[in-house]
Design a protein around this motif. Structure first.
Motif, PDB file in Angstrom:
ATOM      1  N   ILE A   1       7.055   5.965  -3.725  1.00 11.25           N
ATOM      2  CA  ILE A   1       7.922   4.940  -3.914  1.00 11.25           C
ATOM      3  C   ILE A   1       9.187   5.569  -4.925  1.00 11.25           C
ATOM      4  CG2 ILE A   1       8.731   2.929  -5.069  1.00 11.25           C
ATOM      5  CD1 ILE A   1       5.864   1.677  -4.063  1.00 11.25           C
TER       6      ILE A   1
ATOM      7  N   PRO B   1       0.777  -1.116  -0.131  1.00  9.75           N
ATOM      8  CA  PRO B   1       0.023   0.225   0.005  1.00  9.75           C
ATOM      9  C   PRO B   1       0.864   1.383   0.103  1.00  9.75           C
ATOM     10  CG  PRO B   1      -0.093  -1.049   2.051  1.00  9.75           C
ATOM     11  CD  PRO B   1       0.607  -2.115   1.320  1.00  9.75           C
ATOM     12  N   ASN B   2       1.736   1.405  -1.021  1.00  8.26           N
ATOM     13  CA  ASN B   2       2.601   2.685  -1.069  1.00  8.26           C
ATOM     14  C   ASN B   2       2.201   3.232  -2.530  1.00  8.26           C
ATOM     15  OD1 ASN B   2       4.273   2.820   1.604  1.00  8.26           O
ATOM     16  ND2 ASN B   2       4.411   0.534   0.619  1.00  8.26           N
ATOM     17  N   SER B   3       1.805   4.321  -2.647  1.00 10.93           N
ATOM     18  CA  SER B   3       1.686   4.957  -4.156  1.00 10.93           C
ATOM     19  C   SER B   3       2.920   4.987  -4.809  1.00 10.93           C
ATOM     20  CB  SER B   3       1.286   6.448  -3.815  1.00 10.93           C
ATOM     21  OG  SER B   3       2.175   7.348  -3.480  1.00 10.93           O
ATOM     22  N   ARG B   4       2.840   5.222  -6.025  1.00 10.80           N
ATOM     23  CA  ARG B   4       3.997   5.200  -7.048  1.00 10.80           C
ATOM     24  C   ARG B   4       4.569   6.303  -6.677  1.00 10.80           C
ATOM     25  NH1 ARG B   4       2.653   3.232 -13.171  1.00 10.80           N
ATOM     26  NH2 ARG B   4       1.289   1.562 -12.617  1.00 10.80           N
TER      27      ARG B   4
END
Lengths: 299, 266
Positions: free
Chosen positions: B118, B112-115
């Motif tokens: 990241i 659950p980490n947005s692009r």
């Protein structure tokens, strides 16, 4: 819970997925089946926000699959068709890393993880790149299930697993289903969906050709059984009830039976002494063939 | 920014950084050690044996007699382009394109980490590691000078020199990073990520060759950083630094932008 509206994603040539519409309700297990290159993985990659459709939209839990991918991943467990792991990482290290990336380190979480590791007999020592293909698949499964997600998106999850592990995996799916999970499983293996799914969608060259209740699909399917009798059987009886068959020898037969008439066949055979009764697992192509020829007839 | 990912980046790339830190520190220390306060002496004698054009390509034609100028001419004239450039090319490709190409980036996006989160983390590692490299160089410079030639190094000037060189390297690093974000393929990422810095490097070297070629320098980002001009107070360090900063921010934004909308390959 999972909904696609007219999603279209074209690749070079005539490949791609076209105007796909389906939805998976909360608590439902949906089998997404089709032969190789039908577009199963493309659809799933759209659902997982790795790609976005040229047309149409996909949502999970009402969230746009591309723009809200991070929020969606919180409640989703995803087994990719083939997972590429990071180079030089150990199994435990990888699992810890993903747990940290999920922002959670709790004892409850590791409990579930450890039980999954035990269940699938995952080798946790050593580096991932030295693992065999089936171990890597097990690792992908553990990674997808270890945070106890509400929704499971599985792309050929039993790929590379031996029959025992396949069966254990299907047991896990059935348990998860009982716990109210929403599951989307893409597969080429009909046995996978037969045991677990409520409904199936059949994909052919990027088009969804059929969405049906699993019982209906099964009853439409023609199965064949290899039967060995102790003595020459009463063929008249078989013919009378309309079963087709192929004779190999005096005692060996292959009998064809439509899915909704299995009980009739059993009754007919109950008058004979049956030594061997084997069902011939039908390949998906054969089932497709049926759907395709139907299409042509109606056309 | 994702802390676990940053830790993984550090673990994956710390050896690369260490190699460059050690290599460049040794160079810097040796250069300082070679300094002769009674006149540039032996080194200038050696350089005079070389063809004049070669010396000017290396940017060594204007050796200052002070220690700070000596370091600026020898270390911040030529080596400062070359080594960090190689570092940026390797790291830039590793941070994004390599994982996208081999498919492991998918593992990150299945969390659950947005692009954006990241990719900002990856960009940040690039910038931070370059800061670390130059912080170490600064300390080595101050330390070695203080040991051999106490009180002779103009620390403020040396600091300015390092800061501008650091921001220049950040800019180069983010060029590599941008192409790493843009392409799904390490080959293309490397072609552009290495090609453009090498082109800049060649243009700057060629511009030092003669009067006729000096215009080439105008097309190179490296020309903006001129160590001797900084030493002699001919350029405004604030201007140079803010220029690099603005370009860096634009490159980072562009890298994050292209990455957040692209389709990842299967």
């Amino acid at each position: 819970m999972i909904e696609t509206r007219d999603i279209t994603l074209k690749y070079s040539g005539s490949k791609g997925i076209f105007d796909l519409n389906f939805n998976v309700a909360k608590g439902e297990t949906f089998g997404y089946i089709g032969p190789k290159n039908a577009g199963k993985t493309s659809t799933i990659r759209v659902l997982m926000g790795l790609s976005h459709p040229g047309k149409g939209s996909a949502t999970i839990n009402g969230l746009n699959c591309f723009r809200k991918a991070a929020a969606i991943q919180k409640i989703v467990g995803y087994v990719p068709e083939e997972t590429a792991f990071f180079d030089g990482m150990r199994v435990k290290e990888y699992l810890n890393f993903i747990t940290h990336m999920r922002g959670a380190v709790g004892s409850k979480k590791t409990q579930l993880r450890d039980s999954l590791i035990e269940r699938f007999e995952l080798e946790t020592r050593g580096r991932i790149e030295y693992l065999s293909k089936d171990m890597k698949q097990k690792l992908a499964i553990v990674t997808a299930f270890m945070h106890d997600p509400e929704i499971l998106v599985l792309d050929e999850p039993t790929n590379g697993l031996d029959p025992l592990m396949q069966s254990r995996f299907l047991d896990l799916i059935i348990e998860e289903k009982r716990r109210g999970k929403t599951i989307l499983m893409a597969t080429q293996m009909f046995e996978n969906v037969e045991r677990t799914c409520d409904r199936v969608g059949i994909l052919k060259e990027g088009h969804l050709v059929e969405q049906d209740d699993i019982i209906q699909v099964k009853s439409a399917e023609i199965k064949s059984y290899f039967v060995r009798f102790e003595a020459h059987p009463n063929l008249e009886q078989l013919k009378k009830f309309g079963f087709g068959f192929k004779q190999f020898s005096d005692k060996d037969y292959e009998i064809y039976c439509q899915g909704d008439r299995i009980d009739v066949l059993v009754k007919v055979l109950s008058h004979e002494k049956v030594l061997v009764f084997n069902s011939n697992t039908q390949t998906l192509e054969e089932i497709f063939h049926k759907y395709y020829s139907q299409e042509e007839e109606t056309a | 920014m994702s802390i676990p990912l940053l830790l993984k980046d550090i673990k994956n790339n710390v050896m690369l950084l260490l190699v460059f830190i050690v290599l460049m520190s040794i160079y810097l220390a040796v250069i300082i050690f070679m300094y002769n306060p009674d006149g540039a002496g032996a080194l200038l004698d050696m350089l005079s044996l070389l063809p004049a054009t070669f010396v000017s390509i290396l940017g060594l034609s204007a050796i200052d007699s002070g220690l700070t100028g000596f370091i600026a001419g020898l270390f911040y004239g030529f080596l400062i382009y070359l080594f960090p450039m190689v570092y940026c090319i390797i790291l830039g490709n590793r941070l994004v394109a390599k994982w996208v190409y081999d498919g492991s980036f998918g593992c990150l996006l299945a969390t659950p980490n947005s692009r954006i989160k990241i990719i900002v983390t990856q960009g940040l590692y690039m910038v931070l590691s370059i800061f670390v490299l130059f912080a170490v160089l600064f300390l080595v410079g101050v330390g070695v000078s203080g040991y051999f030639f106490p009180g002779m190094l103009d620390t403020t000037l040396f600091m300015k020199l390092n800061l501008s060189a650091c921001l220049m390297t950040v800019t180069i690093g983010l060029i590599c990073f941008f192409f790493s974000c843009l392409f799904n393929n390490t080959k293309l990422s490397l072609t552009f990520g290495a090609g453009i810095p090498i082109l800049f490097f060649s243009l700057t070297m060629l511009s030092g060759l003669s009067e006729q070629t000096s215009f080439l320098g105008k097309f190179s980002l490296y020309t903006v950083f001129n160590s001797m001009a900084i030493i002699n107070g001919e350029t405004s360090v604030v201007m140079v630094c803010s220029g690099f900063l603005i370009i860096s921010l634009l490159l980072l934004a562009a890298g994050v932008g292209v990455f957040s909308i692209k389709r990842l390959p299967v």
